[in-house]
Write a protein that holds these residues in place. Structure first.
Motif, PDB file in Angstrom:
ATOM      1  N   PRO A  26       1.298  -1.376   0.070  1.00 41.19           N
ATOM      2  CA  PRO A  26       0.169  -0.169   0.331  1.00 41.19           C
ATOM      3  C   PRO A  26       0.846   1.593  -0.432  1.00 41.19           C
ATOM      4  N   GLY A  27       1.759   1.768   0.780  1.00 37.07           N
ATOM      5  CA  GLY A  27       2.958   1.995   0.082  1.00 37.07           C
ATOM      6  C   GLY A  27       3.070   2.647  -0.856  1.00 37.07           C
ATOM      7  N   CYS A 153       6.322   4.336   5.247  1.00 43.55           N
ATOM      8  CA  CYS A 153       7.658   5.104   4.849  1.00 43.55           C
ATOM      9  C   CYS A 153       8.037   5.593   4.317  1.00 43.55           C
ATOM     10  N   ALA A 154       8.731   3.936   4.440  1.00 45.01           N
ATOM     11  CA  ALA A 154      10.385   3.905   2.626  1.00 45.01           C
ATOM     12  C   ALA A 154       8.974   3.651   1.281  1.00 45.01           C
ATOM     13  N   GLY A 155       7.509   2.785   1.360  1.00 47.86           N
ATOM     14  CA  GLY A 155       7.221   2.845  -0.054  1.00 47.86           C
ATOM     15  C   GLY A 155       6.638   4.114  -0.316  1.00 47.86           C
ATOM     16  N   GLY A 159       7.675   5.350  -3.751  1.00 49.70           N
ATOM     17  CA  GLY A 159       6.507   5.304  -4.818  1.00 49.70           C
ATOM     18  C   GLY A 159       6.457   7.084  -5.259  1.00 49.70           C
ATOM     19  N   GLY A 160       6.903   7.681  -4.357  1.00 52.07           N
ATOM     20  CA  GLY A 160       6.636   9.360  -5.514  1.00 52.07           C
ATOM     21  C   GLY A 160       7.883   9.961  -6.123  1.00 52.07           C
ATOM     22  N   ALA A 175       3.144   3.668 -12.855  1.00 50.59           N
ATOM     23  CA  ALA A 175       2.375   2.167 -12.664  1.00 50.59           C
ATOM     24  C   ALA A 175       3.701   1.664 -11.619  1.00 50.59           C
ATOM     25  N   ALA A 176       4.980   1.884 -12.475  1.00 48.87           N
ATOM     26  CA  ALA A 176       6.330   1.594 -11.834  1.00 48.87           C
ATOM     27  C   ALA A 176       6.101   0.888 -10.875  1.00 48.87           C
ATOM     28  N   PRO A 177       5.731   1.782  -9.779  1.00 47.05           N
ATOM     29  CA  PRO A 177       5.459   2.099  -7.640  1.00 47.05           C
ATOM     30  C   PRO A 177       4.589   1.168  -8.374  1.00 47.05           C
ATOM     31  N   VAL A 178       3.353   0.572  -8.633  1.00 45.67           N
ATOM     32  CA  VAL A 178       2.401  -0.067  -8.440  1.00 45.67           C
ATOM     33  C   VAL A 178       2.348  -1.270  -8.903  1.00 45.67           C
ATOM     34  N   LEU A 179       3.621  -1.363  -9.315  1.00 47.73           N
ATOM     35  CA  LEU A 179       3.817  -3.226  -9.661  1.00 47.73           C
ATOM     36  C   LEU A 179       4.657  -3.819  -9.182  1.00 47.73           C
ATOM     37  N   ALA A 180       5.624  -2.715  -8.481  1.00 46.83           N
ATOM     38  CA  ALA A 180       6.701  -3.137  -7.665  1.00 46.83           C
ATOM     39  C   ALA A 180       5.741  -3.136  -6.041  1.00 46.83           C
TER      40      ALA A 180
END
Length: 426
Positions: A26-27, A153-155, A159-160, A175-180
């Motif tokens: 979720p992060g 916090c890390a996420g 993601g940002g 979309a990259a952080p979502v796939l991560a």
């Protein structure tokens, strides 16, 4: 062959790992989610519909999934949560239409409902099995919850900033952080199956599950209503839901106004949110010491709630500032606020766990999460209306007052788990 339960030290490490992996996905998806939807054609009204679908799914499934965890076991339910979360973030990353984003919201809501309680219930069950019902829960719960905050916090930071480093010809940057996050859910799925051994349970049948889950839910609800101390602790969750939603709903717009644009406001919000999650981790780590300082968990939780309410009031007062001073004041209030919330959450969880036995533990966590979601729902309907008509400061001040009133609800008696005879819901 019976499964060997881990030692208290090993259980604490495993709970910390599972907590980290539960909140990392979720992060990772938090920062890019809204921008991903608007970038693919959804207006803000449709984004609101998608978010509402997520909340409605969580509310509808909180109690049934808690009952499942008490009947089927913590490990299998958390693994199912990871599977739904993996599917939800994968659909979110690839979605291009409203119905696909709604499907992603439903899958994510199922994952969230399934994850609210099993890991914590597993840790408390394991510690009680190895150390007895009077074992001190605070250090292990604090460690696990702190790791969850570290993951957020890390996420949110990853993601940002990750989209800035991803070439557009490879994948949509947002979309990259979502796939991560989807990949992190796959890791959680494996970890839940491997790292959470449980005492053997009777092999359930389909008809048995249909019978036992409603029975478990009913017993959990009756316990919450019958135990006045437990009812008061659950009402605190409603007030916390009101406060958290008021913060998350109004802070991005406030920071955008302070910085002069949506893009700059979004960047600052990612940093401020990360600071808040870091403060959350610090507050969980300080929770046991806070209880020792005040003598009892109830007194410490009361004091932490008063401090949190004061910080939210400070956030309301910071609306009078502009520019950099306003950003700094908002960030400082955010840090104190989330540190106080984490102390309160830890001590309140300990008090609730002492009032139930293993067969109702996950159900109670779902009732607690349901109260939090109800508070957030009421807040989402009222806070935006108040902010539009009376201003952000008034909306935050009223949320602070609700939180302050909840400080009077903490029961003075610590409570002990009730004795249950074996029954069908076991």
């Amino acid at each position: 062959m019976p499964m060997t339960l881990p030692s208290p030290r090993s259980a604490r490490r495993r709970f910390a790992l599972i907590s980290f992996l539960t909140w990392l996905p979720p992060g990772l998806a938090l920062a890019p989610m809204v921008l991903l939807m608007t970038g693919r054609g959804l207006d803000l009204a449709m984004v609101g519909l998608v978010v509402a679908a997520y909340s409605a799914t969580c509310i509808a499934l909180e109690l049934p999934t808690g009952g499942l965890a008490d009947v089927l076991g913590r490990r299998v339910v958390l693994a199912a949560s990871a599977a739904f979360g993996l599917a939800g973030l994968t659909v979110l990353a690839l979605a291009t239409t409203t119905w696909q984003f709604l499907l992603a919201a439903l899958l994510k809501g199922m994952a969230r409902a399934l994850s609210s309680g099993p890991a914590q219930a597993w840790y408390v069950d394991t510690l009680h099995a190895t150390r007895g019902p009077d074992a001190d829960l605070k250090p292990g719960l604090a460690h696990g919850e702190a790791m969850g905050s570290v993951a957020l916090c890390a996420g949110v930071l990853a993601g940002g900033f990750a989209p800035l480093a991803v070439p557009e010809h490879v994948i949509t940057p947002l979309a990259a952080p979502v796939l991560a996050g989807a990949a992190a859910y796959a890791v959680l799925l494996v970890a839940a199956l491997v790292a959470m051994p449980e005492a053997p349970r009777p092999r359930p049948t389909f008809t048995g599950v249909l019978r036992d889950v409603p029975a478990t839910i009913g017993t959990g609800l009756r316990l919450a209503l019958r135990d006045r101390g437990l009812s008061r602790l659950l009402l605190v969750a409603f007030a916390i839901g009101v406060a958290i939603n008021a913060i998350e709903l109004l802070t991005p717009g406030r920071l955008a106004a302070l910085t002069g644009g949506a893009e700059s406001g979004g960047t600052v919000y990612a940093v401020v949110a990360a600071l808040g999650f870091a403060a959350n981790a610090m507050g969980h780590a300080l929770g046991p010491a806070t209880a020792r300082l005040f003598g009892t968990s109830a007194r410490a939780a009361t004091a932490a709630t008063v401090v949190t309410s004061g910080a939210l009031g400070g956030l309301a007062a910071s609306v009078a500032l502009s520019g950099v001073p306003g950003v700094v004041a908002a960030a400082a209030a955010y840090v104190v606020l989330f540190a106080g919330l984490s102390v309160t959450g830890l001590l309140r969880a300990e008090m609730m766990h002492r009032r139930v036995t293993s067969t109702r533990r996950a159900t109670l966590m779902s009732v607690d999460s349901l109260q939090l979601q109800f508070g957030a729902l009421v807040s989402s309907l009222a806070v935006g209306w108040l902010a539009d008509r009376a201003g952000t400061a008034v909306a935050w001040a009223i949320a602070a007052l609700v939180l302050l009133v909840s400080a009077s609800l903490y029961p003075r008696a610590p409570g002990r788990a009730v004795t249950e005879t074996p029954g069908r819901a076991r």
